[in-house]
Design an enzyme around this catalytic site. Structure first.
Site, short mmCIF file in Angstrom:
data_model
loop_
_atom_site.label_atom_id
_atom_site.label_comp_id
_atom_site.label_asym_id
_atom_site.label_seq_id
_atom_site.Cartn_x
_atom_site.Cartn_y
_atom_site.Cartn_z
N ASP A 266 0.89 -1.03 -0.04
CA ASP A 266 -0.07 0.03 -0.03
C ASP A 266 0.97 1.31 -0.01
OD1 ASP A 266 -3.25 0.45 1.65
OD2 ASP A 266 -2.15 1.80 0.08
C1 GLC Z 1 -4.33 4.04 -0.20
C2 GLC Z 1 -5.12 2.97 0.06
C3 GLC Z 1 -5.21 2.09 -0.83
C4 GLC Z 1 -5.18 2.69 -2.04
C5 GLC Z 1 -3.66 3.34 -2.24
C6 GLC Z 1 -3.65 3.83 -3.61
O1 GLC Z 1 -3.57 4.61 1.07
O2 GLC Z 1 -5.11 2.51 1.52
O3 GLC Z 1 -6.56 1.19 -0.66
O4 GLC Z 1 -5.26 1.68 -3.29
O5 GLC Z 1 -3.42 4.08 -1.35
O6 GLC Z 1 -4.13 4.98 -3.68
#
Ligand code: GLC
Length: 735
Positions: A266
């Site tokens: 993430d």
């Molecule tokens: C965010 C979220 C995740 C998302 C990623 C990209 O922090 O936790 O669900 O897909 O970053 O935006």
């Protein structure tokens, strides 16, 4: 490109080029105004920008595809091997056409509808040049304090499993080389939804048993459906951050679940191993994440800065780095990017706007959950209907994750009402009644600066009370602000804002037929709303066709059919709350003195409105369950059936649910578990038999010796319209 050619390409790449292929940069690095996700002004070493393997959040802005083509052209020209850049984004419930938020889709109990919705999303985003979506979010969500429940499909592992698999199939279609599809990244592996205290990014403390029994199945279901990527989550599990967790990311994900695709962290989750206190510094974080088998580092640049040195020092085996790079190159190849790096950009849409809006409208109608309907308040029959409340005219019906959705394309309820009541037979009025928020929240201070707050609300209230007095029916539109659910939006109070409760009381005092609609991204405390309304319906964050879908149900054009995907509590103090709880050694009696049993002094144990609950029009009744046999053998099947009748004079539709309880086990077993479900629609006076097949695999669980299987013994079985009602039948599984 053939696999052999991929291997040759890998062999031709330098260590630096391989390390950079595992780095993902925010879209703002390539085009500041095009990026919506996260940081739009992101400074990074030009060498990393030239060689990074992927980017995210580009193409979501209004410029869409034109931006991606230009970025890809420049990128490939400058890359030593002209490897195409991978474009990823969060398309979780809509791109240009926004469908109900995932929790609303969970309420449909209609995986096929979500597959169709995902296919529309994939086309819209694919034709904008986006290759991968960070969806489905398959996190089991039992705690309404956690704002990301909005992005999930709820508290049940079976519902989540079927919804996640359907979304994967919808996004990926039958040919990933087709620009009308996208690769699906299931997230957030694992158990992110069990954050301690419902506070986002917090540790999750779960036994391995609970992890396996409840939290892992939906991720596995998405993987079985073919998801090409898995995203590691922010949380730590039992004190070890998942993004550095070798047992979870390798033993469970790769070996047990057989996942052979790309793993991606993430956002900055690799870098966060340092504040977690798990890595000493960014270099150590890169090492630990790579040791855990995280292929792509999202937006930390830890891999870009340190993987080469770690490989040169022998701290990581270059062979492991090569395997990660090969997975990324293979994904690009499966998407056809080597032959067509501008995949999707020149393709023509297959869905018409009318198709997409009709599907979105249908999804809205199926997502609505009618919780109360007394005195035939619904369908609307009044001659003077007032649409009152901050949500009546609002176009803010799309969630915080509908990054490319344009509010101006959203149909508000008031707009839809004007379209629905055109013959003059019903007069309609509208009044906002109050601000959406109290003037005491970070959000209100940021978004609704109003020095004359009180005066503003006094005036709004007066107008609304006058409209309510004029009306014979009030449709009262309340709820949670769309920025109060989603990432980093945990809340400890689940009540409606005071200004809205004041409006509710004023409207209820002025009109004796109040139909309250609740727009929300999570379960809220609705006791007052229920007590003061003749009808109560949850509308979630319904998306582009929100107003029309809701009007279709309010007018009776479509019967309500939704079922709660999460329990709605009496009070937040009950959270985390879920229907499939354990009986305990002192179960609270259904009636009588509760004495020394598992209970609260000040609140029922049960939900105000339980998982699976919902009402429809007509008058549905479910007969007692009949069983084809009272004993089941290990290789046998039995059939459980009911007759569903609609004795009313309006069409009805609901989801019939099959629940089973294992009465005795080597581990304690939940009081009920959803084992199957099916949507059924009945015309007035119609009846139909609904049958479910029961077999031994359905009864398997993680047993006391940590093996997975069934155990002979006695079971109870319900076929009902929610997780609390119905009389059980009995059967036994023979040894
Ligand atoms: C965010 C979220 C995740 C998302 C990623 C990209 O922090 O936790 O669900 O897909 O970053 O935006």
């Amino acid at each position: 490109m053939t696999h052999q050619a991929l291997l040759q390409l890998l062999a031709d790449m330098t260590l630096e080029e391989k390390a950079m292929q595992l780095c993902q940069l925010p879209g703002g690095v390539y085009n500041p105004e095009a990026a919506v996700t996260g940081i739009s002004r992101y400074q990074v070493d030009p060498r990393i920008k030239q060689l990074a393997g992927s980017t995210l959040g580009v193409g979501l802005g209004k410029k869409g595809s034109g931006v991606i083509r230009k970025i890809q052209e420049e990128y490939m020209e400058n890359h030593p091997h002209h490897i195409p850049l991978l474009f990823m984004a969060d398309i979780i419930h809509g791109h240009r056409t926004v469908f109900p938020c995932p929790l609303g889709q969970g309420a449909t109990f209609d995986p096929e509808l979500s597959r169709q919705s995902a296919a529309v999303q994939a086309e819209e985003a694919g034709l904008d040049g986006i290759h991968v979506t960070f969806s489905p979010m398959a996190d089991l969500s039992r705690d309404a304090r956690w704002g990301r429940v909005m992005e999930s499909t709820g508290e049940d592992k079976l519902l989540n499993s079927r919804m996640a698999a359907a979304m994967v199939r919808g996004y990926q279609g039958n040919d990933l080389r087709d620009g009308h599809s996208m690769a699906s990244c299931v997230k957030h592996f694992a158990a992110y939804g069990a954050a301690d205290a419902g506070r986002d990014y917090n540790n999750t403390e779960l036994s391995e048993h609970t992890l396996r029994e409840y939290f892992l199945p939906a991720y596995e279901s998405a993987i079985r459906a073919g998801a090409k990527l898995v995203m590691s989550s922010f949380n730590s599990w039992n004190g070890i951050p998942v993004t550095g967790h070798q047992w979870l990311m390798k033993k469970v994900l790769r070996e047990e679940m057989g996942f052979a695709g790309v793993t991606i962290s993430d956002w900055d989750a690799v870098g966060q191993l340092v504040p977690h206190g798990y890595a000493a510094d960014k270099r150590d974080a890169a090492l630990k994440a790579m040791q855990a088998g995280v292929d792509i580092d999202m937006c930390t640049c830890a891999y870009a800065e340190y993987l080469q040195a770690l490989a040169q020092s022998g701290e990581i085996d270059e062979k492991q780095l090569d395997e990660a790079v090969l997975r990324v190159l293979t994904l690009k190849n499966e998407l056809g990017l080597f032959e067509n790096p501008f995949r999707g950009l020149a393709d023509a849409p297959r869905f018409t706007d009318a198709d997409k809006r009709a599907l979105a409208r249908k999804a809205v109608a199926e997502s609505l959950v009618l919780l109360k309907n007394e005195g035939e308040a619904l369908p609307l029959s009044g001659k003077r209907v007032a649409f009152i409340g901050p949500y009546a005219q609002s176009e803010e019906l799309i969630s915080s994750w509908a990054l490319a959705g344009e509010k101006e394309h959203t149909v508000s309820l008031w707009e839809a009402a004007q379209g629905a009541f055109t013959q003059g037979e019903t007069q309609i009025r509208t009044a906002p009644g109050c601000t959406m928020l109290d003037n005491d929240t970070e959000l209100s201070r940021g978004h609704y600066q109003a020095d004359d707050w009180d005066a503003q609300n006094e005036a709004l209230l007066r107008d609304a009370a006058e409209a309510a007095a004029w009306a014979d029916t009030v449709v009262l539109c309340l709820g949670e602000h769309h920025l109060q659910s989603g990432e980093s939006t945990s809340r400890v109070f689940l009540r409606l804002p005071q200004v809205q409760l004041r409006l509710l009381h004023a409207v209820a005092a002025a009109c004796d037929r109040v139909v309250t609609l609740v727009f929300c991204g999570r379960p809220l405390e609705l006791q007052q709303a229920s007590r003061l309304s003749q009808a109560l319906m949850v509308c979630w964050l319904p998306g582009t066709e929100g107003g029309n879908g809701i009007m279709d149900v309010l007018t009776g054009k479509v019967p309500p059919s939704g079922s709660l995907p999460m329990s709605f509590p009496y009070a937040v103090g009950q959270e985390p709350l879920h229907y499939d709880s354990y009986p305990t050694g002192r179960p609270k009696p259904a009636s009588g003195w509760a004495g020394f049993t598992s209970r609260y002094l000040d609140c029922p144990n049960e939900a105000l409105y339980p998982f699976g609950f919902g009402l429809s029009y007509g008058n549905l009744s479910v007969s007692p369950v009949t069983m084809s046999a009272s004993e089941l053998t290990a290789d046998g099947k039995l059939t459980a059936s009911v007759t569903l009748k609609n004795t009313g004079d309006l069409p009805a539709a609901r989801t019939v649910q099959l629940y089973i309880r294992d009465l005795t086990g080597s581990r304690v077993r939940p009081v009920r578990e959803l084992k199957d479900f099916r949507r059924v629609a009945l015309a007035p006076g119609e009846e139909t038999a609904v049958s479910f097949t029961v077999d031994e695999p359905m009864l398997r669980f993680w047993r006391g010796d940590d093996t997975f299987g069934s155990e002979p013994g006695a079971f109870r079985l319900w076929i009902s319209l929610d997780s609390m009602s119905g009389e059980p039948a009995e059967f036994a599984l023979n040894a």
